[in-house]
Design a protein around this motif. Structure first.
Motif, PDB file in Angstrom:
ATOM      1  N   LYS A 132       0.544  -0.947   0.075  1.00 21.49           N
ATOM      2  CA  LYS A 132      -0.081  -0.045   0.203  1.00 21.49           C
ATOM      3  C   LYS A 132       0.923   1.312   0.268  1.00 21.49           C
ATOM      4  CE  LYS A 132      -3.500   2.167   2.638  1.00 21.49           C
ATOM      5  NZ  LYS A 132      -4.592   2.869   4.050  1.00 21.49           N
ATOM      6  N   GLN A 134       0.566   5.433  -0.770  1.00 18.56           N
ATOM      7  CA  GLN A 134      -0.307   7.183  -1.033  1.00 18.56           C
ATOM      8  C   GLN A 134       0.444   8.306  -1.218  1.00 18.56           C
ATOM      9  OE1 GLN A 134      -0.932   7.425   3.866  1.00 18.56           O
ATOM     10  NE2 GLN A 134      -3.160   7.509   3.066  1.00 18.56           N
ATOM     11  N   VAL A 142      -5.113   9.573  -2.354  1.00 16.07           N
ATOM     12  CA  VAL A 142      -4.483   9.060  -2.687  1.00 16.07           C
ATOM     13  C   VAL A 142      -3.838   7.912  -2.663  1.00 16.07           C
ATOM     14  CG1 VAL A 142      -5.211   7.375  -4.719  1.00 16.07           C
ATOM     15  CG2 VAL A 142      -5.259   9.677  -5.363  1.00 16.07           C
ATOM     16  N   SER A 143      -4.822   5.771  -2.442  1.00 22.07           N
ATOM     17  CA  SER A 143      -4.031   5.627  -1.440  1.00 22.07           C
ATOM     18  C   SER A 143      -4.325   4.407  -3.047  1.00 22.07           C
ATOM     19  CB  SER A 143      -4.918   4.776   0.032  1.00 22.07           C
ATOM     20  OG  SER A 143      -4.667   5.693   0.407  1.00 22.07           O
ATOM     21  N   LEU A 144      -3.496   3.481  -3.333  1.00 22.91           N
ATOM     22  CA  LEU A 144      -2.983   2.365  -3.851  1.00 22.91           C
ATOM     23  C   LEU A 144      -2.747   1.176  -3.088  1.00 22.91           C
ATOM     24  CD1 LEU A 144      -0.984   3.825  -7.222  1.00 22.91           C
ATOM     25  CD2 LEU A 144      -3.952   3.469  -6.550  1.00 22.91           C
ATOM     26  N   VAL A 155     -10.013   2.230  -9.817  1.00 22.84           N
ATOM     27  CA  VAL A 155      -9.835   3.517  -9.572  1.00 22.84           C
ATOM     28  C   VAL A 155     -10.725   4.263 -10.557  1.00 22.84           C
ATOM     29  CG1 VAL A 155      -7.592   3.680 -11.353  1.00 22.84           C
ATOM     30  CG2 VAL A 155      -7.705   4.682  -9.347  1.00 22.84           C
ATOM     31  N   GLY A 159      -7.169   7.701 -12.726  1.00 23.10           N
ATOM     32  CA  GLY A 159      -5.920   7.270 -12.712  1.00 23.10           C
ATOM     33  C   GLY A 159      -5.620   5.370 -13.763  1.00 23.10           C
ATOM     34  N   VAL A 171      -5.586  -2.888  -9.140  1.00 24.71           N
ATOM     35  CA  VAL A 171      -5.682  -2.648  -8.162  1.00 24.71           C
ATOM     36  C   VAL A 171      -6.594  -1.845  -7.137  1.00 24.71           C
ATOM     37  CG1 VAL A 171      -5.481  -0.281  -8.902  1.00 24.71           C
ATOM     38  CG2 VAL A 171      -3.972  -0.969  -6.906  1.00 24.71           C
ATOM     39  N   TRP A 172      -6.162  -2.164  -6.286  1.00 24.86           N
ATOM     40  CA  TRP A 172      -7.693  -1.028  -5.175  1.00 24.86           C
ATOM     41  C   TRP A 172      -7.239   0.065  -4.579  1.00 24.86           C
ATOM     42  CZ3 TRP A 172     -11.720  -4.486  -5.359  1.00 24.86           C
ATOM     43  CH2 TRP A 172     -11.766  -5.682  -5.025  1.00 24.86           C
ATOM     44  N   SER A 173      -8.587   1.203  -4.737  1.00 27.30           N
ATOM     45  CA  SER A 173      -7.674   2.707  -4.516  1.00 27.30           C
ATOM     46  C   SER A 173      -9.022   2.617  -3.413  1.00 27.30           C
ATOM     47  CB  SER A 173      -7.618   2.943  -5.593  1.00 27.30           C
ATOM     48  OG  SER A 173      -8.967   3.117  -5.878  1.00 27.30           O
ATOM     49  N   SER A 175      -9.590   7.195  -2.402  1.00 28.78           N
ATOM     50  CA  SER A 175      -9.520   8.460  -3.148  1.00 28.78           C
ATOM     51  C   SER A 175     -10.069   9.860  -2.492  1.00 28.78           C
ATOM     52  CB  SER A 175      -9.616   8.912  -4.688  1.00 28.78           C
ATOM     53  OG  SER A 175     -10.768   8.752  -4.198  1.00 28.78           O
ATOM     54  N   ILE A 189      -1.599  10.307  -8.307  1.00 31.50           N
ATOM     55  CA  ILE A 189      -1.770   9.031  -8.415  1.00 31.50           C
ATOM     56  C   ILE A 189      -0.200   9.149  -8.713  1.00 31.50           C
ATOM     57  CG2 ILE A 189      -1.490   7.473 -10.549  1.00 31.50           C
ATOM     58  CD1 ILE A 189      -4.259   7.431  -8.642  1.00 31.50           C
TER      59      ILE A 189
END
Length: 213
Positions: A132, A134, A142-144, A155, A159, A171-173, A175, A189
């Motif tokens: 993870k 940010q 944003v967190s990936l 996303v 993104g 990917v999960w995200s 924002s 991003i």
């Protein structure tokens, strides 16, 4: 316009080393933290870059001679295999603004650390972010997060474009902030992707997450 290395006359020491074949991999430059001063270096070492125009906006400012109007363009470049860049350009016409943005994106090119960091996926391939991270730009954060193979890019469209050009497939995200502001969301991003390489981890940990370098 296609790049012809034979017609290139390097102006820097690094450029000369690239043209003569002493430097054949852009990672050699990134690992030493050296600035890229000539676009031809990127064209020679990463010839398969693709370009995507992310946003075109009219921007106005007041000047003593009157109102000045320019186009501001945001462009992402990437080879869909670990390299991506993001840039902006301004000009009175769209065409020159795009060219400036593409050049700026190439100067901002980074290598993206990829892996298989999701606990539910054991494929060991470089399809997602390994851990993870940010990113932040202005009011947008944003967190990936790692996702198992097959999930896709969860996303926003901006993104998706940048991550796809970087070679990330899943990917999960999360924002927060004014994510509809393209320039800030894109920069957030990109900031998260830069953070991937800044995180310190042992070789054993990286290998466990499917990271190959």
């Amino acid at each position: 316009m296609s790049f012809n290395i034979d017609e290139w006359e390097p102006k820097t020491k690094m450029g000369k080393l690239v043209k003569e074949g002493t430097i054949t991999d852009i990672d050699e430059i990134f690992e030493k933290g050296l600035p890229i001063m000539e676009l031809e270096i990127v064209d020679a070492l990463v010839p398969d870059l693709e370009e995507e125009v992310m946003d075109v906006n009219l921007v106005q400012r007041m000047h003593k001679s009157g109102r000045k109007v320019n186009f501001r363009v945001i462009v992402a470049v990437g080879n869909k295999n670990g390299y991506v860049g993001l840039g902006q350009g301004k000009a009175k016409e769209v065409g020159p603004a795009i060219r400036k943005a593409v050049d700026n994106a190439k100067y901002n090119l980074i290598k993206v650390r990829r892996g298989c960091g999701d606990w539910g996926c054991v494929c060991g391939k470089e399809h997602t972010v390994p851990f993870k991270v940010q990113g932040k730009a202005s009011s947008v954060s944003v967190s990936l997060m790692p996702a198992p193979a097959g999930v896709g890019l969860v996303v926003g469209d901006v993104g998706k474009t940048i991550l796809n050009l970087a070679g990330i497939k899943d990917v999960w995200s999360q924002s927060f902030g004014q994510t509809q502001t393209t320039v800030n969301f894109a920069n957030a991003i990109f900031d998260a992707l830069k953070t991937l390489s800044a995180v310190k981890a042992s070789e054993a940990e990286l290998k466990k997450m499917g990271v190959k370098y």
